[in-house]
Design a protein around this motif. Structure first.
Motif, mmCIF file in Angstrom:
data_model
loop_
_atom_site.group_PDB
_atom_site.id
_atom_site.type_symbol
_atom_site.label_atom_id
_atom_site.label_comp_id
_atom_site.label_asym_id
_atom_site.label_seq_id
_atom_site.Cartn_x
_atom_site.Cartn_y
_atom_site.Cartn_z
ATOM 1 N N UNK A 38 0.852 -1.199 0.000
ATOM 2 C CA UNK A 38 0.000 0.000 0.000
ATOM 3 C C UNK A 38 0.887 1.248 0.000
ATOM 4 N N UNK A 39 1.935 1.197 0.805
ATOM 5 C CA UNK A 39 2.867 2.339 0.853
ATOM 6 C C UNK A 39 3.592 2.498 -0.491
ATOM 7 N N UNK A 40 3.921 1.352 -1.108
ATOM 8 C CA UNK A 40 4.572 1.408 -2.424
ATOM 9 C C UNK A 40 3.636 2.064 -3.443
ATOM 10 N N UNK A 144 10.574 0.428 -3.101
ATOM 11 C CA UNK A 144 10.967 -0.707 -2.250
ATOM 12 C C UNK A 144 12.272 -0.349 -1.518
ATOM 13 N N UNK A 145 13.217 0.236 -2.257
ATOM 14 C CA UNK A 145 14.503 0.618 -1.648
ATOM 15 C C UNK A 145 14.287 1.637 -0.519
ATOM 16 N N UNK A 146 13.371 2.575 -0.719
ATOM 17 C CA UNK A 146 13.103 3.583 0.323
ATOM 18 C C UNK A 146 12.620 2.905 1.606
ATOM 19 N N UNK A 147 11.757 1.892 1.440
ATOM 20 C CA UNK A 147 11.245 1.188 2.634
ATOM 21 C C UNK A 147 12.355 0.403 3.331
ATOM 22 N N UNK A 148 13.228 -0.244 2.541
ATOM 23 C CA UNK A 148 14.320 -1.016 3.148
ATOM 24 C C UNK A 148 15.331 -0.090 3.824
ATOM 25 N N UNK A 339 9.184 14.741 -11.504
ATOM 26 C CA UNK A 339 10.493 14.103 -11.317
ATOM 27 C C UNK A 339 10.902 14.057 -9.845
ATOM 28 N N UNK A 340 10.191 14.779 -8.978
ATOM 29 C CA UNK A 340 10.609 14.846 -7.568
ATOM 30 C C UNK A 340 10.646 13.443 -6.920
ATOM 31 N N UNK A 341 9.545 12.643 -6.986
ATOM 32 C CA UNK A 341 9.657 11.286 -6.426
ATOM 33 C C UNK A 341 10.638 10.401 -7.192
ATOM 34 N N UNK A 342 10.816 10.683 -8.485
ATOM 35 C CA UNK A 342 11.747 9.880 -9.296
ATOM 36 C C UNK A 342 13.181 10.064 -8.779
ATOM 37 N N UNK A 343 13.528 11.297 -8.400
ATOM 38 C CA UNK A 343 14.879 11.567 -7.869
ATOM 39 C C UNK A 343 15.075 10.853 -6.529
ATOM 40 N N UNK A 344 14.024 10.810 -5.714
ATOM 41 C CA UNK A 344 14.124 10.070 -4.434
ATOM 42 C C UNK A 344 14.356 8.584 -4.720
ATOM 43 N N UNK A 345 13.617 8.063 -5.714
ATOM 44 C CA UNK A 345 13.748 6.641 -6.065
ATOM 45 C C UNK A 345 15.176 6.333 -6.513
ATOM 46 N N UNK A 346 15.718 7.196 -7.370
ATOM 47 C CA UNK A 346 17.066 6.966 -7.914
ATOM 48 C C UNK A 346 18.106 6.998 -6.793
ATOM 49 N N UNK A 347 17.996 7.982 -5.906
ATOM 50 C CA UNK A 347 18.933 8.093 -4.772
ATOM 51 C C UNK A 347 18.835 6.835 -3.908
ATOM 52 N N UNK A 348 17.615 6.336 -3.668
ATOM 53 C CA UNK A 348 17.416 5.174 -2.798
ATOM 54 C C UNK A 348 18.064 3.925 -3.399
ATOM 55 N N UNK A 349 17.894 3.726 -4.697
ATOM 56 C CA UNK A 349 18.462 2.520 -5.333
ATOM 57 C C UNK A 349 19.999 2.579 -5.271
ATOM 58 N N UNK A 350 20.553 3.744 -5.578
ATOM 59 C CA UNK A 350 22.011 3.912 -5.555
ATOM 60 C C UNK A 350 22.570 3.653 -4.158
ATOM 61 N N UNK A 351 21.934 4.221 -3.142
ATOM 62 C CA UNK A 351 22.448 4.065 -1.770
ATOM 63 C C UNK A 351 22.244 2.646 -1.259
ATOM 64 N N UNK A 352 21.108 2.024 -1.594
ATOM 65 C CA UNK A 352 20.879 0.645 -1.138
ATOM 66 C C UNK A 352 21.959 -0.269 -1.712
ATOM 67 N N UNK A 353 22.313 -0.037 -2.976
ATOM 68 C CA UNK A 353 23.399 -0.794 -3.595
ATOM 69 C C UNK A 353 24.672 -0.709 -2.757
ATOM 70 N N UNK A 354 25.023 0.510 -2.342
ATOM 71 C CA UNK A 354 26.281 0.700 -1.614
ATOM 72 C C UNK A 354 26.200 0.141 -0.201
ATOM 73 N N UNK A 355 25.039 0.282 0.441
ATOM 74 C CA UNK A 355 24.893 -0.232 1.812
ATOM 75 C C UNK A 355 24.958 -1.761 1.793
ATOM 76 N N UNK A 356 24.333 -2.388 0.803
ATOM 77 C CA UNK A 356 24.353 -3.862 0.709
ATOM 78 C C UNK A 356 25.774 -4.357 0.430
ATOM 79 N N UNK A 357 26.505 -3.590 -0.384
ATOM 80 C CA UNK A 357 27.890 -3.970 -0.691
ATOM 81 C C UNK A 357 28.737 -3.952 0.574
ATOM 82 N N UNK A 358 28.521 -2.916 1.385
ATOM 83 C CA UNK A 358 29.275 -2.733 2.630
ATOM 84 C C UNK A 358 29.005 -3.884 3.600
ATOM 85 N N UNK A 359 27.797 -4.473 3.511
ATOM 86 C CA UNK A 359 27.411 -5.543 4.440
ATOM 87 C C UNK A 359 28.031 -6.881 4.078
ATOM 88 N N UNK A 360 28.610 -6.979 2.877
ATOM 89 C CA UNK A 360 29.125 -8.284 2.401
ATOM 90 C C UNK A 360 30.222 -8.839 3.275
#
Ligand SMILES: Cc1cc2nc3c(=O)[nH]c(=O)nc-3n(C[C@H](O)[C@H](O)[C@H](O)COP(=O)(O)O)c2cc1C
Ligand SMILES: C=C(O[C@@H]1CC(C(=O)O)=C[C@@H](OP(=O)(O)O)[C@H]1O)C(=O)O
Length: 360
Positions: A38-40, A144-148, A339-360
């Motif tokens: 629902x939030x998505x 999804x990335x924003x929620x995670x 484009x405002x929510x689109x920029x949030x989405x892009x930032x979230x995907x990029x950062x989630x990528x880096x945070x997941x990498x750091x957790x490896x």
């Protein structure tokens, strides 16, 4: 046609603006983690077209359809497989608006360069795979990335920094926060009203207007990124430039830093509650490509919508003659608004990528 971004979290966006559907495969999300559908959907609604006088009149419900890799329990989607797929149906296409554009390309859009590269093999109606419609699946992955990320304490927000020459109130770079306003994505209601007037005046003149979106991430852990091509700017820029109509990106003080002295631009360090902080944030949360723990701040410049009602100079590709083009159809008078929510989405995907990498 597919387009992919990311390594640890890999997103592949598919479909086209006037195809039956668009969608996204997301690979590498943590298994057995859940997100709220629902939030998505509410996040998708922020970007959806046709809901205000400041957007295209192509109204689409943009309902998210989970297709693969998810177990749905009420409103919760549990990630059960390494790849999840979600789609959206295209329900309101009007391809006849695009018939003459196969031969007479729109100045400023992808018609001409897509013809050079793909000839007539691509369905370019609605802008095909170049369309901003493809930012809907980007927002599925980003939502999804924003929620995670929120589970990690990371908050991502954005506002309309400017439309034409009208500027919103300034964001506090040390502790950014966007108050919920009246459905228009500005901090200042007054600036928002002026922007609305500017957008409507451009539309009335058969024209369009550009704008800038400012996006931030706060509570991001210090230490993400690395030198050169592993840097946070280097990771975020491709996903930002993947958004149609983005023509410039700056981080922190950005281009303005080039007009400062070092003594002005350097952010002094100080201790705060046992943690290293900076007193100003010209560095936009990134030093040497690595996060400092201060808010990450970026601004994305959007060009004015290429499809405008005013007559324009173009050519007939088949007859090899100059032509005057008048575009019919439904278009955003200022793409930066949606484009405002689109920029949030892009930032979230990029950062989630880096945070997941750091957790490896
Ligand atoms: C949210 C959003 C909405 C857009 N809406 C339109 C539109 O209605 N009409 C249009 O011609 N371009 C629109 N665009 C821009 C085009 O998709 C883009 O300019 C085009 O694909 C060419 O790519 P380029 O500008 O990156 O070179 C939009 C872009 C975004 C981000
Ligand atoms: C449908 C969306 O925006 C579209 C983006 C777009 C473009 O060229 O980028 C052109 C228009 O497409 P159409 O001519 O089919 O109405 C916009 O309406 C959307 O963002 O969901």
């Amino acid at each position: 046609m597919n387009s992919s971004f990311g390594e640890k979290i890999k997103i592949t966006i598919f479909g086209g603006s006037h195809e039956p559907e668009i969608g996204v495969h997301i690979q590498g999300l943590p298994r057995f983690t859940a997100f709220d559908l629902k939030e998505l959907q509410e996040f998708l609604d922020e970007r959806a077209p046709g809901n205000s006088p400041f957007t295209t009149t192509r109204k689409e419900p943009d309902l998210v359809r989970p297709e693969r890799g998810l177990r749905i329990i009420d409103n919760l989607a549990v990630i059960t497989e390494p790849v999840v797929t979600l789609t959206i149906a295209n329900t309101n296409t009007r391809s006849e608006d695009y018939k003459n554009l196969r031969d007479i390309p729109r100045p400023g859009h992808a018609d001409y360069t897509a013809w050079i590269k793909y000839g007539n093999r691509l369905n370019m109606a609605g802008g095909g795979p170049f369309s901003a419609r493809m930012t809907a699946p980007l927002c599925i992955a980003g939502g999804i990335a924003l929620q995670l990320l929120r589970k990690e304490g990371v908050e991502i927000g954005a506002h309309l920094y400017s439309v034409g020459s009208i500027r919103d109130a300034a964001l506090n770079p040390l502790n950014p926060d966007i108050p919920t306003t009246s459905g228009f994505p500005t901090i200042s209601r007054e600036a928002g009203e002026k922007m609305k007037e500017e957008i409507l005046s451009a539309r009335k003149a058969g024209d369009s207007v550009g704008g800038i979106v400012e996006v931030y991430a706060k509570n991001c852990p210090a230490g993400l990124g690395g030198p050169m091509y592993d840097g946070v700017e280097s990771v975020l820029s491709p996903i930002f430039f993947g958004i149609p109509a983005v023509k410039g990106i700056e981080f922190g003080a950005g281009f303005a830093a080039s007009g400062m002295r070092g003594s002005e631009n350097n952010d002094p360090f100080r201790m705060e509650g046992g943690q290293v902080r900076t007193s100003t944030n010209h560095h936009g949360g990134i030093l040497g490509g690595i996060t400092s723990g201060m808010p990450i701040i970026a601004r994305l410049a959007f060009k004015p919508t290429p499809s405008i009602a005013k007559a324009q100079q173009s050519v007939s590709l088949s007859r090899k003659e100059n032509e005057t083009l008048s575009i019919r159809g439904r278009h955003d008078p200022c793409v930066a608004v949606r484009a405002v929510p689109v920029c949030r989405a892009a930032m979230a995907i990029g950062l989630l990528n880096m945070i997941m990498e750091e957790k490896e």
